[in-house]
Design a protein around this motif. Sequence first.
Motif, PDB file in Angstrom:
ATOM      1  N   SER A  91      44.811 -48.433-124.643  1.00 41.38           N
ATOM      2  CA  SER A  91      46.208 -48.564-125.058  1.00 41.38           C
ATOM      3  C   SER A  91      47.051 -47.344-124.706  1.00 41.38           C
ATOM      4  CB  SER A  91      46.267 -48.792-126.566  1.00 41.38           C
ATOM      5  OG  SER A  91      45.722 -47.654-127.242  1.00 41.38           O
ATOM      6  N   GLY A  92      46.399 -46.280-124.236  1.00 45.51           N
ATOM      7  CA  GLY A  92      47.101 -45.019-124.009  1.00 45.51           C
ATOM      8  C   GLY A  92      46.939 -44.067-125.173  1.00 45.51           C
ATOM      9  N   ALA A  93      46.403 -44.580-126.268  1.00 46.71           N
ATOM     10  CA  ALA A  93      46.096 -43.720-127.406  1.00 46.71           C
ATOM     11  C   ALA A  93      44.824 -42.929-127.119  1.00 46.71           C
ATOM     12  CB  ALA A  93      45.936 -44.552-128.670  1.00 46.71           C
ATOM     13  N   VAL A  94      44.560 -41.933-127.922  1.00 45.37           N
ATOM     14  CA  VAL A  94      43.318 -41.167-127.835  1.00 45.37           C
ATOM     15  C   VAL A  94      42.710 -41.083-129.229  1.00 45.37           C
ATOM     16  CG1 VAL A  94      44.095 -39.778-125.865  1.00 45.37           C
ATOM     17  CG2 VAL A  94      44.481 -38.950-128.200  1.00 45.37           C
ATOM     18  N   ARG A  95      41.411 -40.893-129.273  1.00 51.71           N
ATOM     19  CA  ARG A  95      40.730 -40.718-130.556  1.00 51.71           C
ATOM     20  C   ARG A  95      40.054 -39.353-130.578  1.00 51.71           C
ATOM     21  NH1 ARG A  95      37.897 -45.323-131.021  1.00 51.71           N
ATOM     22  NH2 ARG A  95      39.624 -46.251-132.200  1.00 51.71           N
ATOM     23  N   PRO A 130      50.547 -42.151-127.997  1.00 53.85           N
ATOM     24  CA  PRO A 130      51.243 -41.230-127.089  1.00 53.85           C
ATOM     25  C   PRO A 130      52.458 -40.588-127.755  1.00 53.85           C
ATOM     26  CG  PRO A 130      50.645 -43.240-125.932  1.00 53.85           C
ATOM     27  CD  PRO A 130      50.340 -43.479-127.384  1.00 53.85           C
ATOM     28  N   GLY A 131      52.577 -39.274-127.568  1.00 54.66           N
ATOM     29  CA  GLY A 131      53.694 -38.536-128.132  1.00 54.66           C
ATOM     30  C   GLY A 131      53.539 -38.157-129.585  1.00 54.66           C
ATOM     31  N   ARG A 132      52.425 -38.546-130.201  1.00 56.45           N
ATOM     32  CA  ARG A 132      52.209 -38.257-131.614  1.00 56.45           C
ATOM     33  C   ARG A 132      51.092 -37.234-131.793  1.00 56.45           C
ATOM     34  NH1 ARG A 132      54.705 -42.176-134.733  1.00 56.45           N
ATOM     35  NH2 ARG A 132      54.439 -40.589-136.367  1.00 56.45           N
ATOM     36  N   THR A 133      51.008 -36.691-133.012  1.00 54.41           N
ATOM     37  CA  THR A 133      49.933 -35.760-133.346  1.00 54.41           C
ATOM     38  C   THR A 133      49.018 -36.401-134.378  1.00 54.41           C
ATOM     39  OG1 THR A 133      51.199 -34.710-135.124  1.00 54.41           O
ATOM     40  CG2 THR A 133      51.392 -33.755-132.922  1.00 54.41           C
ATOM     41  N   GLY A 134      47.836 -35.794-134.550  1.00 50.43           N
ATOM     42  CA  GLY A 134      46.918 -36.245-135.573  1.00 50.43           C
ATOM     43  C   GLY A 134      47.337 -35.749-136.948  1.00 50.43           C
ATOM     44  N   TYR A 135      46.491 -36.013-137.942  1.00 49.94           N
ATOM     45  CA  TYR A 135      46.783 -35.638-139.319  1.00 49.94           C
ATOM     46  C   TYR A 135      47.054 -34.140-139.440  1.00 49.94           C
ATOM     47  CZ  TYR A 135      46.277 -35.461-144.424  1.00 49.94           C
ATOM     48  OH  TYR A 135      46.482 -35.280-145.769  1.00 49.94           O
ATOM     49  N   SER A 167      49.611 -36.290-125.199  1.00 48.77           N
ATOM     50  CA  SER A 167      50.653 -36.240-124.176  1.00 48.77           C
ATOM     51  C   SER A 167      50.200 -37.057-122.980  1.00 48.77           C
ATOM     52  CB  SER A 167      50.936 -34.792-123.759  1.00 48.77           C
ATOM     53  OG  SER A 167      51.445 -34.048-124.840  1.00 48.77           O
ATOM     54  N   ASP A 168      50.760 -38.234-122.829  1.00 48.10           N
ATOM     55  CA  ASP A 168      50.451 -39.120-121.699  1.00 48.10           C
ATOM     56  C   ASP A 168      48.964 -39.425-121.590  1.00 48.10           C
ATOM     57  OD1 ASP A 168      53.170 -39.210-120.926  1.00 48.10           O
ATOM     58  OD2 ASP A 168      52.948 -37.314-119.847  1.00 48.10           O
ATOM     59  N   GLY A 169      48.340 -39.686-122.743  1.00 48.49           N
ATOM     60  CA  GLY A 169      46.934 -40.079-122.743  1.00 48.49           C
ATOM     61  C   GLY A 169      45.949 -38.929-122.704  1.00 48.49           C
TER      62      GLY A 169
END
Length: 363
Positions: A21-25, A37-42, A49-51
């Motif tokens: 999805s372009g997200a990362v874990r 994308p463009g978000r931060t973790g807790y 940033s762009d995957g």
Amino acid sequence: MVVVKMGSAQREAMLYESLSSGAVRCHVCARRCTIAPGRTGYCRVRKNSDGVLYTQNYGYVSSEAIDPVEKKPLYHILPGTATYSLGTFGCNFSCLHCQNHRISMPDESVYSAVLSETGLSRFGEIITPDEVVQRALLLDTKSVSFTYNEPTVWYEFVYDTAAAAKEKDLFVILVTNGYMTPEALEKLAPYIDAYRVDLKSFSDDFYAQVCSARLEPVLESISSAKKLGLHIEIVTLIIPGKNDGEDEAEKAAAWILENLGEETPVHLNAFQPHYRMEDVGPTPGSVLEKLRAVYTKAGLNYVYIGNMISEYQNTFCPECGSLLISRLYSFGERENLNRDEHGFYCASCGRKIPIFCPEDIDF
């Protein structure tokens, strides 16, 4: 005076996976955040940033000091020595009683300043792993401690710095909440000597309500640290009406005894009103002594009382009761404690005492 070095605190993160999805874990912290994308973790310091997952605080120091190692608190490793202590900003917990909330949970102005690489003279400085090692050696400390905020959210810098420190025969200490994943801890463990971990409560409800976390990952982390051969000392801050029950103490003591062993040092520390728990009173000394009796009755040999003056900040021989190490405020001093080529032992009865301190360090 802090000397500011302008530079980038951004590095590609370790231990993450890219999703379709372009997200990362992220796989550094037990939350295992899925980050769009463009978000931060807790923790707010690991950004997609762009995957690609980036750490935003690499080398960014918010706090540093020379501390007695006993202040961490660590009583059974490198006693009487100083440790070069440093921390960054951010945390993977949101504790209602946090004593360092200004760096662990700072307001948005701090994050904005750091992430845009402006305002560094106000909020801290960026340094390299080699500079950390140089400072520790120049200041004649025997160890580097990652403390003040949660070192897990500084993972990449901690990893690189710990590896550099070991090359110069410095010891490395983590002062942690224990929310690191097993794979992150296993990767870091070859460069770590001491795992000073908070067991904030033995209640999952406490972790959920007070820390916005869970108990089981902490227990898993502590067990992993034991299997990896790290020196472990447990700290529980006793908060009146929250985690000061004898039943809970019995469960915690039984778990420590079964999973870590009777020689594991345990610190029961007094709470002082702070942050969002200013309406909770300080911990009475009588409560700490009552809980200490629970732990010792369970079979644990080294149970300390901290954050207040107490005879139980000293180390006594479990066999004959002789005073082995006295502590007043900070540095420990040898009393009835001898050492030979096999280690430390009680001068009165000869019992072996689990104190780790290399022979070339005078104690």
